[in-house]
Enzyme design. Structure first.
Site, PDB file in Angstrom:
ATOM      1  N   ASP A  31       2.447 -12.452  -1.806  1.00 37.01           N
ATOM      2  CA  ASP A  31       2.430 -11.184  -2.532  1.00 37.01           C
ATOM      3  C   ASP A  31       2.816 -11.439  -3.989  1.00 37.01           C
ATOM      4  OD1 ASP A  31       2.648  -7.958  -1.514  1.00 37.01           O
ATOM      5  OD2 ASP A  31       3.397  -8.454  -3.513  1.00 37.01           O
ATOM      6  N   ILE A  32       2.112 -10.787  -4.901  1.00 36.71           N
ATOM      7  CA  ILE A  32       2.350 -11.001  -6.337  1.00 36.71           C
ATOM      8  C   ILE A  32       3.692 -10.415  -6.773  1.00 36.71           C
ATOM      9  CG2 ILE A  32       1.273  -8.874  -7.231  1.00 36.71           C
ATOM     10  CD1 ILE A  32      -0.238 -10.689  -9.240  1.00 36.71           C
ATOM     11  N   ASN A  88       1.257  -0.997   6.052  1.00 39.77           N
ATOM     12  CA  ASN A  88       1.313   0.315   5.421  1.00 39.77           C
ATOM     13  C   ASN A  88      -0.068   0.947   5.561  1.00 39.77           C
ATOM     14  OD1 ASN A  88       3.975  -0.015   4.564  1.00 39.77           O
ATOM     15  ND2 ASN A  88       3.326  -1.069   2.691  1.00 39.77           N
ATOM     16  N   VAL A  97      -3.353  -0.765  -1.547  1.00 37.08           N
ATOM     17  CA  VAL A  97      -4.606  -1.530  -1.576  1.00 37.08           C
ATOM     18  C   VAL A  97      -5.345  -1.250  -0.271  1.00 37.08           C
ATOM     19  CG1 VAL A  97      -5.640  -3.814  -1.708  1.00 37.08           C
ATOM     20  CG2 VAL A  97      -3.584  -3.315  -3.040  1.00 37.08           C
ATOM     21  N   HIS A 101      -4.126  -5.180   5.252  1.00 37.22           N
ATOM     22  CA  HIS A 101      -3.306  -6.374   5.067  1.00 37.22           C
ATOM     23  C   HIS A 101      -2.016  -6.215   5.858  1.00 37.22           C
ATOM     24  CE1 HIS A 101      -2.639  -3.505   1.811  1.00 37.22           C
ATOM     25  NE2 HIS A 101      -1.349  -3.858   1.828  1.00 37.22           N
ATOM     26  N   HIS A 103       1.788  -7.316   6.046  1.00 34.22           N
ATOM     27  CA  HIS A 103       2.874  -7.913   5.265  1.00 34.22           C
ATOM     28  C   HIS A 103       3.721  -8.748   6.215  1.00 34.22           C
ATOM     29  CE1 HIS A 103       2.662  -5.183   1.617  1.00 34.22           C
ATOM     30  NE2 HIS A 103       2.058  -4.407   2.495  1.00 34.22           N
TER      31      HIS A 103
HETATM   32  P1  AMP Z   1       0.442  -1.879   0.229  1.00 37.34           P
HETATM   33  O1  AMP Z   1       1.378  -0.965  -0.493  1.00 37.34           O
HETATM   34  O2  AMP Z   1       0.792  -2.064   1.681  1.00 37.34           O
HETATM   35  O3  AMP Z   1      -1.016  -1.497   0.020  1.00 37.34           O
HETATM   36  O4  AMP Z   1       0.666  -3.309  -0.403  1.00 37.34           O
HETATM   37  C1  AMP Z   1      -0.106  -3.855  -1.412  1.00 37.34           C
HETATM   38  C2  AMP Z   1       0.571  -5.140  -1.819  1.00 37.34           C
HETATM   39  O5  AMP Z   1      -0.351  -5.915  -2.554  1.00 37.34           O
HETATM   40  C3  AMP Z   1       1.805  -4.936  -2.676  1.00 37.34           C
HETATM   41  O6  AMP Z   1       2.939  -5.528  -2.027  1.00 37.34           O
HETATM   42  C4  AMP Z   1       1.445  -5.659  -3.976  1.00 37.34           C
HETATM   43  O7  AMP Z   1       2.550  -6.309  -4.576  1.00 37.34           O
HETATM   44  C5  AMP Z   1       0.388  -6.634  -3.506  1.00 37.34           C
HETATM   45  N1  AMP Z   1      -0.560  -7.095  -4.523  1.00 37.34           N
HETATM   46  C6  AMP Z   1      -1.219  -6.325  -5.423  1.00 37.34           C
HETATM   47  N2  AMP Z   1      -2.026  -7.094  -6.171  1.00 37.34           N
HETATM   48  C7  AMP Z   1      -1.892  -8.370  -5.730  1.00 37.34           C
HETATM   49  C8  AMP Z   1      -2.470  -9.622  -6.092  1.00 37.34           C
HETATM   50  N3  AMP Z   1      -3.385  -9.734  -7.084  1.00 37.34           N
HETATM   51  N4  AMP Z   1      -2.087 -10.727  -5.420  1.00 37.34           N
HETATM   52  C9  AMP Z   1      -1.167 -10.641  -4.426  1.00 37.34           C
HETATM   53  N5  AMP Z   1      -0.599  -9.490  -4.031  1.00 37.34           N
HETATM   54  C10 AMP Z   1      -0.953  -8.368  -4.675  1.00 37.34           C
END
Ligand code: AMP
Length: 117
Positions: A31-32, A88, A97, A101, A103
């Site tokens: 995760d970024i 989520n 996103v 995915h 976590h």
């Molecule tokens: P969610 O709130 O469950 O949709 O989580 C989305 C996750 O994607 C968050 O924890 C962000 O920090 C992560 N994220 C967003 N952009 C990137 C990226 N380019 N590379 C890795 N993780 C990302």
């Protein structure tokens, strides 16, 4: 592939990511903006907006995703002390996103499951 989808673009190699595990059908990357000492996202390479769509439309892909998450947890050394596996989903779930995915969170005590209780 959905060209407007961030995670599809990571799968396609158009956006860089720190990949920690890959199979024919899944990709796992850090995760970024990590929320724990270990925070890895595990995704199917195919686009499904959320875990419900994945479960309903691709049961084999769902199994692949769980297996990949377990492999990541093992590779990250999380099996002894435990970890959290989280999807989520939708607005109340805080999903940001819309490419499903998992976590994988761990590497330290994670505290209560939800901040609001
Ligand atoms: P969610 O709130 O469950 O949709 O989580 C989305 C996750 O994607 C968050 O924890 C962000 O920090 C992560 N994220 C967003 N952009 C990137 C990226 N380019 N590379 C890795 N993780 C990302």
């Amino acid at each position: 592939m959905d060209n407007n989808c961030l995670f599809c673009r990571i799968v396609a190699g158009e956006i860089p990511a720190t990949v920690v595990h890959e199979t024919a059908t899944t990709l796992a990357f850090r995760d970024i903006d990590p929320k724990a000492a270990v925070h890895v996202l595990v995704i199917p390479k195919d686009h499904h907006p959320d875990v419900v769509a994945l479960a309903q439309n691709d049961p084999a892909g769902s199994a692949d995703l769980l297996a990949a998450a377990a492999a990541v947890a093992e590779a990250e050394g999380l099996l002894t002390d435990g970890f959290r596996l989280m999807f989520n989903t939708g607005a109340y779930g805080g999903q940001e996103v819309f490419h499903v995915h998992a976590h994988v969170l761990g590497g330290e005590p994670l505290g209560p499951m939800l901040a609001i209780r």
